[in-house]
Structure formats: C-alpha cells, structure tokens
Write a protein that holds these residues in place. Structure first.
Motif, PDB file in Angstrom:
ATOM      1  N   THR A  83       0.808  -1.220   0.000  1.00 25.73           N
ATOM      2  CA  THR A  83       0.000   0.000   0.000  1.00 25.73           C
ATOM      3  C   THR A  83       0.840   1.268   0.000  1.00 25.73           C
ATOM      4  N   VAL A 195      -5.416  -2.041   4.769  1.00 23.59           N
ATOM      5  CA  VAL A 195      -5.506  -1.921   3.310  1.00 23.59           C
ATOM      6  C   VAL A 195      -6.569  -0.892   2.936  1.00 23.59           C
ATOM      7  N   ASP A 200      -6.661   0.785  -0.824  1.00 18.27           N
ATOM      8  CA  ASP A 200      -6.340  -0.328  -1.708  1.00 18.27           C
ATOM      9  C   ASP A 200      -7.319  -1.488  -1.592  1.00 18.27           C
TER      10      ASP A 200
END
Length: 444
Positions: A83, A195, A200
């Motif tokens: 990320t 995340v 992401d």
C-alpha cells in the motif's frame, strides 16, 4: 469519481431474507434476537469472509488458526509494503510490531491493534484522546480502561481510536478483550482495514440494487474524459500505424476495482444510457452486484474513405501520414462483482437477449446495443472463448490490446521493437463469442 470502501452493500430485502432463513440449530438465544440484529450479524460475517478472501487473492496472506507474533508482523509488513510502495524489508524496519519478550510467540490483541493503528496512519489521532475519551471508547467494546493497568495509556489510546474509526469492530474486540490473544478473525480484520485505510481495498461506485446508483454513474461519466498518456501513447500509436494491432484501449489503474475475479465480469461500452439501462435490466432480474466505473479511451484507425470525421470532446481524431486518422473515443468499462459465481453466469444470457444487435431495425433491445458486445472474465466460463490480453503498465496508465491467442507472440514482439523499455505482460481471459467473432474479422 466516488469511491466507497463499505464491507458489503445489500438491498434491505436481501438482508432481511438472509436473516430470516438462519437455521434453528443456531440456538434459542439467537432465534429470539430481533431480525435487525440477525441481519447485522449476517452481513458482518459475510464481510469478514470477504476480507479473508481478499487478503489471500491480492497479497497471498493466509492467517493460521493460532496467530503468532511473527506471522502477524510479516503479514502487516506485506500489506504496508504493497500500500505504500516500499519493500517488505523497509516495512518491517518500521517495527510496528515490537519484539516479544524471550520465549513469547503469541501477540496480544492490544499489540496487534496498536501496530495496525500506526500502519493505518491513525497514531496522531489516537494521541489526542483524553483518558475520559479512552474510557468511553473502550466501553463500546464492553471493556473497562484502568489507569496504570497492564495496557499503557498510549496503547489504550490506540485501541480507543481503532474502535472509534472502525479499524476494529467493537464486537470482535469484546469477544477476546484487549489483553487476550489475537485471533484469526481479529488479525484478518485489522490487516484488511489497514488496506482499506490506504485506499487499496475494493473500489466501487455502488451496487445494482441501491437507489442512487444511476446518478452516481451519470456523474462518473460526466467527470471522465479522453485519457492521454504522453510519450507512452505515442509509442503505442506507432504500433497502430504499423498495423501491429487494429486498436488498443487506455485505462487508469487508479480505478481498478480489486474485485474477486471468480465473481467478476467486465463490460465495455461508450454510451451512458446503455450503461444505465444495463444496470436497470440486472436490477429488474433480481441480480445484485458491486459496480465499478472505469474510464477508458479506445483508439483505432479511422479510414479516410469513411469521410471527414466529426470531432467532439468525447471523440477526437489525429490525421496520420497515409491520410487515415487515429480516432480516440471516450468509453468505459463496468466491472460487476456478483454475489456468487452462479449469479455471474446469469449475465451472458441477458446480454445476448437484450443487448446484442442482430439486425438494423429491431425493438426489445437496450439503447445503443452493439453488434458485438464486449465483456470478459478472468476466470473460465462455459461458452466463452479464450483470447489474450497484451498489457503495458507505466505509472497509472494501462494499455491493453486484445488478440487471438495465436497472434499474441507477434503483437508482443512488435511492441518490444517499438522500445526495449516496454514491459509487456500477457494473460489469457474469457470473452463473449460475438467479440471473439469480431477478432476473426466477422462484422456481426
């Protein structure tokens, strides 16, 4: 462009039905809970299953039943590296998970949460919490914060911020307590949320069944424009002039939905009304799916014998040396992540019946239906032929040229001749029969 990172979006009807059909074997206590409570639990359980699936698909992360400190640390480093575009070694060096005492292999819940708060970029927020605010947040998870207890104030602040921001659900934490061992459920939730906080996780506009999806789609279309990729595009246009391929499309990787390939179909078109009607068709058939709108520009040769082209903001041409033109058309891909593979299989019959033109004058079709619809899957589907995608990625730009499998090597070799710096990837995927026929030179 509107991005959402919700756990799961279902119609109210679907949620209620899923709650009402829970087996009686779940126990009398559960059976006596209100429908709304059961629905919430069902959605949460489904979301957590999706989190685990996503981590496995995107990062190759699978958490053991017994979570060790080293396993969580390595998994968190992998997520942070991906990320933040750094190496896993660099991510580990950030030491979000501190070294354990000699002989200790497990990781306490508060330690995993503390590390995840830092990895998610929430540390400064956490340290604004007063002790009263910490106690209030802990109470949401049925926890009692004690000053001078086993959990330091700083760690308690991090846990509190995690609860308030949704980095960890109060229910998950309540079941194991702050000082308990990190469970698989907690580890998966924390990793997926890190995340998500970095943008992401699954990236989508909305769902088929939500009432506001049409307005969101119209807004996304109006905000998109023809994509231009500078020097990269000049190179790819050279291949077009050399008849290396008949066309290509250009996309922006920032709009990648990160969907589960096994449940996803991607459908391409150029008309907004068609997209709205397609979603309406799916809705009328009782199908739900997450939808991502992916702006796309298609480039192809416009022959001079077709006459002088009309240019607009959404359709532009550039004349080339032989008198023909390269046309650039604003288009889109709609990626649909269905609730199941069975729902995914329902898509093609509807398209072939209501969105494929077989004659000039016809009724009963969606607006602007094409002779050769274009939709594809990264996983195998019955009655879908296999072709090859030849892909070039540079920064956020993604160039795609679709070819028959036997022609892919020629396309790749030709692309590499344009520049030795081009990195061309290829993969097989499954496409609808009409488009496959188009690649064979058929007009219908």
């Amino acid at each position: 462009m509107i991005k959402t990172n919700k756990w799961l979006q279902l119609s109210a009807t679907a949620v209620l039905l899923s709650a009402l059909v829970l087996p009686q074997a779940a126990g009398a206590a559960q059976a006596n809970q209100p429908v709304a409570v059961l629905a919430k639990e069902t959605v949460a359980a489904t979301a957590k299953a999706e989190y685990a699936s996503y981590l496995a698909q995107q990062y190759g992360i699978s958490i053991d039943k017994t979570v060790s400190r080293s396993q969580f640390s390595q998994a968190l480093a992998k997520v942070v590296a991906a990320t933040q575009s750094i190496t896993e070694k660099e991510a580990l060096a950030k030491a979000y998970v501190p070294e354990a005492k000699a002989g200790a292999t497990k990781i306490a819940a508060w330690e995993a949460i503390s590390a995840s708060v830092k990895a998610a970029g929430l540390a400064e927020l956490a340290y604004t919490y007063s002790e009263d605010k910490v106690a209030s947040a802990w109470k949401e998870a049925d926890l009692a914060y004690q000053k001078g207890g086993a959990v330091s104030l700083q760690a308690a602040q991090e846990v509190a911020a995690a609860i308030d921001t949704g980095l960890v659900s109060a229910n998950t934490l309540a079941a194991i307590k702050a000082e308990g061992d990190t469970t698989t459920e907690l580890a998966v939730e924390l990793l997926a949320k890190v995340v998500e906080f970095h943008g992401d996780y699954k990236n989508y506009l909305g769902t088929v069944q939500e009432s506001g999806i049409y307005g969101k789609l119209a807004q996304a279309w109006s905000e998109s424009s023809i994509i231009k990729a500078g020097e990269l595009q000049k190179l790819i246009d050279t291949g077009l002039k050399q008849n290396l391929y008949t066309g290509y499309n250009l996309k922006d990787a920032a709009f990648d939905p990160h969907f589960d390939p096994a449940r996803t179909i991607t459908y391409g078109h150029s008309d907004l009304t068609h997209a709205i009607q397609l979603i309406g068709l799916l809705k009328s058939e009782g199908i739900d799916a997450k939808i991502q709108f992916e702006p796309k520009t298609s480039a192809f040769i416009y022959l001079k014998e077709w006459g002088e082209p009309t240019q607009t903001d959404d359709y532009q041409v550039v004349q080339i040396e032989n008198g023909n033109f390269i046309a650039y058309a604003k288009e889109y891909d709609l990626s649909f992540e269905f609730a199941s593979e069975a729902e995914k299989e329902r898509f093609q019959p509807l398209v072939l019946k209501y969105a494929k033109r077989d004659q000039e004058d016809t009724t009963g079709l969606l607006a602007a239906s094409w002779w050769q619809p274009l939709y594809h899957s990264r996983t195998e589907l019955a009655d879908y032929p296999v072709i090859t995608n030849n892909v070039i990625k540079e920064g956020r730009y993604v160039v795609q040229t679709f070819s028959l499998n036997e022609e892919s090597a020629k396309v790749v070799a030709g692309l590499k001749k344009l520049s030795d710096k081009l990195n061309v990837e290829t993969y097989k995927f499954w496409v609808d029969q009409p488009f496959f026929n188009y690649l064979h030179g058929e007009s219908k």
